[in-house]
Design a protein around this motif. Structure first.
Motif, short mmCIF file in Angstrom:
data_model
loop_
_atom_site.label_atom_id
_atom_site.label_comp_id
_atom_site.label_asym_id
_atom_site.label_seq_id
_atom_site.Cartn_x
_atom_site.Cartn_y
_atom_site.Cartn_z
N ARG A 16 0.83 -1.21 0.00
CA ARG A 16 0.00 0.00 0.00
C ARG A 16 0.86 1.25 0.00
O ARG A 16 0.55 2.25 -0.67
N GLU A 17 1.98 1.21 0.78
CA GLU A 17 2.88 2.36 0.80
C GLU A 17 3.49 2.63 -0.58
O GLU A 17 3.85 3.76 -0.90
N ALA A 18 3.60 1.58 -1.38
CA ALA A 18 4.14 1.72 -2.74
C ALA A 18 3.05 2.10 -3.74
O ALA A 18 3.31 2.18 -4.96
N GLY A 19 1.80 2.34 -3.25
CA GLY A 19 0.72 2.73 -4.12
C GLY A 19 0.09 1.59 -4.89
O GLY A 19 -0.52 1.81 -5.94
N LEU A 20 0.22 0.34 -4.37
CA LEU A 20 -0.29 -0.84 -5.06
C LEU A 20 -1.39 -1.50 -4.24
O LEU A 20 -1.43 -1.38 -3.01
N ILE A 26 -0.62 -11.04 -9.79
CA ILE A 26 0.54 -11.06 -10.68
C ILE A 26 0.56 -12.40 -11.40
O ILE A 26 0.59 -13.46 -10.75
N GLU A 27 0.50 -12.36 -12.71
CA GLU A 27 0.51 -13.59 -13.50
C GLU A 27 1.91 -14.17 -13.56
O GLU A 27 2.89 -13.44 -13.70
N ARG A 28 1.98 -15.51 -13.44
CA ARG A 28 3.27 -16.21 -13.51
C ARG A 28 3.13 -17.38 -14.47
O ARG A 28 2.41 -18.34 -14.17
N ARG A 32 0.32 -20.71 -10.71
CA ARG A 32 -0.82 -19.89 -10.36
C ARG A 32 -0.39 -18.45 -10.14
O ARG A 32 0.73 -18.18 -9.70
N SER A 33 -1.29 -17.53 -10.43
CA SER A 33 -0.98 -16.12 -10.15
C SER A 33 -0.86 -15.93 -8.64
O SER A 33 -1.36 -16.75 -7.85
N MET A 34 -0.21 -14.87 -8.23
CA MET A 34 -0.06 -14.61 -6.79
C MET A 34 -0.42 -13.17 -6.49
O MET A 34 -0.34 -12.29 -7.37
N PRO A 35 -0.85 -12.88 -5.25
CA PRO A 35 -1.20 -11.51 -4.89
C PRO A 35 0.03 -10.61 -4.85
O PRO A 35 1.15 -11.07 -4.58
N VAL A 36 -0.19 -9.34 -5.10
CA VAL A 36 0.90 -8.36 -5.15
C VAL A 36 1.68 -8.33 -3.85
O VAL A 36 2.91 -8.16 -3.85
N TRP A 37 0.98 -8.50 -2.71
CA TRP A 37 1.68 -8.38 -1.43
C TRP A 37 2.82 -9.39 -1.31
O TRP A 37 3.80 -9.13 -0.58
N CYS A 38 2.74 -10.52 -2.01
CA CYS A 38 3.80 -11.53 -1.92
C CYS A 38 5.15 -11.00 -2.39
O CYS A 38 6.20 -11.47 -1.94
N THR A 39 5.12 -10.02 -3.31
CA THR A 39 6.38 -9.47 -3.81
C THR A 39 7.07 -8.61 -2.76
O THR A 39 8.23 -8.25 -2.92
#
Length: 448
Positions: A16-20, A26-28, A32-39
């Protein structure tokens, strides 16, 4: 039900602090795709580790148990490391009769002491520093067999190795191994490990899982080498657990090292247990290498063998010291070592040289390439397709393993060795062509 991730909350905040949107996908390819927070999970984990090491430093400092002559002892750092690894090492240096410390270029966080960390003590040994896989080490032999003579049957050879050698947790060796170590009643009694002798006999020659392996490699002259990496299995783990508890130590990442005096009753028994586990580890690696040689064919023309999770009584600057090397290889002038990269990467045979840098390193060097990502993080970041492509590009046949051992999760070995320039020289560069490891479903409590 999904297992709770202790870093998810902070990772979501960082997203959230990064504006996301933390829940964006996120497609891989191939997974399976993964949520943005995992990055952001790795950043959250590093923050958590930093807080832990700071808390440990405060707790250690509050005890004020280190006498002045051992305070502010020097630490030699090779290569670049995250803050938590360096902080963990400095916390270790605040406890006991510490004379000097080293972080090798493949270093990363470990249990109580960094993997790749070396500490010299006066009249003391760190049970935590030696770790749970006592006597884990590397062995390599060169055969008179040219790669060209077996090139057309590599896949069958490594399949035979995988079927013949026992990989994985709690395994016993289908071939009963007779060895003189089991007849040394005095050693089993002195170590207080007599009750484990029969289990140890059944497990001798098993490899385990994690980053333990059997590699087939070829050198610059096209000759075949066999390389292995594993340790003392259940014997070492049981010994370490028993003596860590007896010394009042704790198991964990950021805990004070558990030290024992060399001339105490507990110290003498632990040293006997460590030496027994070391002998056992040597015997196991020698058996696996020779059993693999029978499958490959050919005669042995050279052999290189040493530990990395161990404590040696050595003389440095005229002082007798216990040097504890956790995931670090001894490299005295003229002493050779086998250092593996990740699967699919070149390995090397190195030799220690004399130099001021080598003396500052306590004549120690790397034991491998060193991890960049933890096991769970590697599985999140990389795909099987990426790992398979890496191996295909390098023409490596793999049996077993999982994404946590992917080459992408490790540093590149030439870069790591370069950080120790002036302390070791490379004698041979070995290109792997087949690797056998435990299957992806295997978890091993006997690795460190």
């Amino acid at each position: 039900m999904a297992r709770h991730d202790p870093y998810q909350g902070r990772a979501r905040e960082l997203a959230r602090e990064a504006g996301l949107d933390p829940d964006g996908r996120i497609e891989r390819p191939g997974q399976r795709s993964m949520p943005v927070w995992c990055t952001f999970r790795e950043a959250a984990r590093k923050e958590h580790r930093a807080r832990e090491t700071a808390d440990a430093a405060s707790a250690i400092a509050a005890k004020k148990t280190q006498v002045p002559q051992f305070q502010n002892s020097p630490v030699k750092v090779f290569g670049q490391h995250d803050d938590a690894t360096v902080a963990q090492m400095r916390n270790c240096m605040l406890v006991g009769n510490v004379v000097a410390g080293v972080i090798c270029a493949d270093g990363h966080l470990g249990y109580a002491q960094p993997v790749g960390g070396v500490i010299a003590y006066e009249k003391q040994i760190s049970i935590s520093g030696v770790g749970f896989d006592i006597g884990c080490g590397n062995m390599a032999i060169r055969l008179d067999t040219p790669f060209s003579a077996i090139e057309d049957r590599v896949e069958q050879i490594i399949k035979d190795v995988s079927r013949t050698i026992s990989f994985g947790v709690g395994r016993t060796n289908e071939e009963r191994v007779e060895h003189e170590i089991f007849d040394d009643a005095a050693a089993w009694t002195a170590s207080d490990m007599e009750s484990y002798r029969q289990k140890a006999a059944a497990q001798l020659g098993t490899v385990g899982s994690g980053n333990h392996y059997v590699d087939l490699l070829r050198d610059e002259d096209g000759l075949v080498w066999i390389g292995v990496h594993f340790g003392s299995r259940g014997l070492g783990h049981t010994s370490a657990t028993r003596y860590l508890k007896a010394a009042g130590g704790k198991n964990g990442m950021n805990v004070p090292p558990a030290l024992i005096d060399e001339d105490s009753e507990l110290g003498r028994r632990y040293i006997a247990a460590m030496e027994l586990a070391g002998r056992y580890a040597y015997a196991g690696r020698e058996w696996v290498v020779q059993r693999t040689r029978r499958i490959v064919g050919g005669a042995v023309t050279d052999s290189v063998h040493n530990h990395h999770n161990y404590a040696w009584c050595e003389k440095h600057n005229g002082r007798d010291l216990w040097v504890v090397r956790k995931g670090a290889t001894p490299a005295f002038p003229g002493q050779r070592g086998f250092v593996g990269g990740s699967m699919g990467d070149d390995a090397v045979i190195i030799e220690g040289v004399e130099s001021p840098e080598a003396r500052a390193s306590l004549y120690s060097t790397v034991h491998g390439a060193g991890r960049l990502f933890g096991r769970r993080e590697a599985k999140r970041l990389f795909t099987r397709e990426q790992m398979d492509q890496w191996l295909q590009d390098r023409e490596v046949v793999l049996i077993g393993a999982d994404l946590d051992e992917s080459p992408m999760a490790y540093r590149r070995l030439p870069e790591v060795i370069a950080q120790h320039a002036g302390t070791v020289k490379v004698l041979h560069t070995l290109r792997p062509f087949a690797v056998a490891m435990a299957g992806h479903r295997e978890l091993d409590p006997w690795k460190d």
